[in-house]
Design an enzyme around this catalytic site. Sequence first.
Site, PDB file in Angstrom:
ATOM      1  N   LYS A   1       0.792  -1.154   0.093  1.00 17.69           N
ATOM      2  CA  LYS A   1      -0.091   0.061   0.068  1.00 17.69           C
ATOM      3  C   LYS A   1       0.931   1.265  -0.023  1.00 17.69           C
ATOM      4  CE  LYS A   1       0.754   1.273   4.490  1.00 17.69           C
ATOM      5  NZ  LYS A   1       1.403   2.608   5.059  1.00 17.69           N
TER       6      LYS A   1
ATOM      7  N   VAL B   1      10.857  -4.798   2.870  1.00 21.42           N
ATOM      8  CA  VAL B   1      10.370  -5.069   4.361  1.00 21.42           C
ATOM      9  C   VAL B   1      11.038  -3.969   5.305  1.00 21.42           C
ATOM     10  CG1 VAL B   1      11.620  -6.610   6.401  1.00 21.42           C
ATOM     11  CG2 VAL B   1      11.274  -7.553   3.865  1.00 21.42           C
ATOM     12  N   ALA B   2      10.149  -3.645   6.310  1.00 24.00           N
ATOM     13  CA  ALA B   2      10.269  -2.456   7.052  1.00 24.00           C
ATOM     14  C   ALA B   2      10.472  -1.197   6.333  1.00 24.00           C
ATOM     15  CB  ALA B   2      11.622  -2.507   7.908  1.00 24.00           C
ATOM     16  N   GLY B   3       9.485  -1.032   5.216  1.00 16.96           N
ATOM     17  CA  GLY B   3       9.518  -0.027   4.148  1.00 16.96           C
ATOM     18  C   GLY B   3       8.548   1.198   4.304  1.00 16.96           C
ATOM     19  N   GLY B   4       7.597   0.887   5.125  1.00 19.10           N
ATOM     20  CA  GLY B   4       6.349   1.624   5.300  1.00 19.10           C
ATOM     21  C   GLY B   4       5.310   1.363   4.262  1.00 19.10           C
ATOM     22  N   MET B   5       5.379   0.093   3.639  1.00 21.10           N
ATOM     23  CA  MET B   5       4.338  -0.185   2.696  1.00 21.10           C
ATOM     24  C   MET B   5       3.450  -1.545   2.985  1.00 21.10           C
ATOM     25  SD  MET B   5       6.777   0.074  -0.960  1.00 21.10           S
ATOM     26  CE  MET B   5       4.947   0.278  -1.957  1.00 21.10           C
TER      27      MET B   5
ATOM     28  N   GLY C   1       4.105  -4.425   4.328  1.00 22.75           N
ATOM     29  CA  GLY C   1       4.283  -5.700   3.975  1.00 22.75           C
ATOM     30  C   GLY C   1       4.064  -6.677   4.907  1.00 22.75           C
ATOM     31  N   GLY C   2       4.471  -6.637   6.263  1.00 22.59           N
ATOM     32  CA  GLY C   2       4.145  -7.631   7.176  1.00 22.59           C
ATOM     33  C   GLY C   2       2.409  -7.579   7.635  1.00 22.59           C
ATOM     34  N   SER C   3       1.815  -6.644   7.402  1.00 23.19           N
ATOM     35  CA  SER C   3       0.266  -6.397   7.463  1.00 23.19           C
ATOM     36  C   SER C   3      -0.221  -7.341   6.332  1.00 23.19           C
ATOM     37  CB  SER C   3      -0.289  -5.181   7.671  1.00 23.19           C
ATOM     38  OG  SER C   3       0.221  -4.354   8.687  1.00 23.19           O
TER      39      SER C   3
ATOM     40  N   ASP D   1      -3.097  -1.753  10.004  1.00 21.57           N
ATOM     41  CA  ASP D   1      -2.850  -1.758   8.441  1.00 21.57           C
ATOM     42  C   ASP D   1      -3.408  -3.111   7.756  1.00 21.57           C
ATOM     43  OD1 ASP D   1      -1.833   0.703   8.220  1.00 21.57           O
ATOM     44  OD2 ASP D   1       0.157   0.088   7.880  1.00 21.57           O
TER      45      ASP D   1
END
Length: 297
Positions: A10, A96-100, A102-104, A137
């Site tokens: 996102k 990864v850990a990029g504010g997009m 990914g984990g969500s 998210d």
Amino acid sequence: MGVTVRVPAKVNVQLAVGSARPDGFHDLANVFLAVGLYDEVTATPAPALALSCTGPGSELVPLDETNLAARAALALAARYGRPADVQLHIAKDIPVAGGMAGGSADAAGALLACDRLWGIGASRAELLDICAELGSDVPFALVGGAALGTGRGEKLEPLDVGGGFHWVFAAAEGGLSTPAVYREFDRLAEGRRVPAPAADEQLLAALRTGDTQALAARLANDLQPAALSLFPALRDTLATGTAAGALAALVSGSGPTTAFLAADESAAERIAAALTASGHCRTARTATSPAPGATVV
């Protein structure tokens, strides 16, 4: 016998952040737009819960029960009184850990994959309820498209989008912790009044009509000053993409990925090439939006 679900990244085309609440969260007006960068989560039968991960940045992804995908499987199993007997494999393509988110996205993918694998047949409302418990998210990763998130971002109102948009996303060397960015936001806000977050009606109109120029003029991220304070090198990345012809540039969510809105596909390719050549980022990827939410493939 496995089930594979594809889930999108996102970008927040507007992220308005209120002051910290007593529970530590912040009220948001968060305009989500799903973009065509995807992770895939595959669920297969196993004696007990296990995780694996491949792809760019996979070495940074935890493979224990702190992983949101694992927590999603455990939450679904607990709700329906069954064991979480599943192997989850995450094929990463979202930074990864990029504010997009990914984990969500992985959590939403795991939830849908386990629901199908276990034959539960949970309703969309039930899945969204579990998503909201997992993180702000996660619900949007399930539904995709475009939506306004309020509360802490988990209360979603679908938005109409009248056309496609072309983006470039530059992944930074290193990551940023979302809680750390919010703490820096609070530090920078000390001593001043933080207005209640509200959706920008002109931005919503630009989405409805598919007007790229109008959208570019309204992109906004209240977390950007905090992200730049913690990761000053992002200023160079933003300047490089803007000089290469981006209509607008901003930090994506809590960063450190930066997002560039382009006039068309060829412009996006030129911006990506300039960013790659600059040495200011690890990778630069083009993508279009909106994109569908979690989908069984």
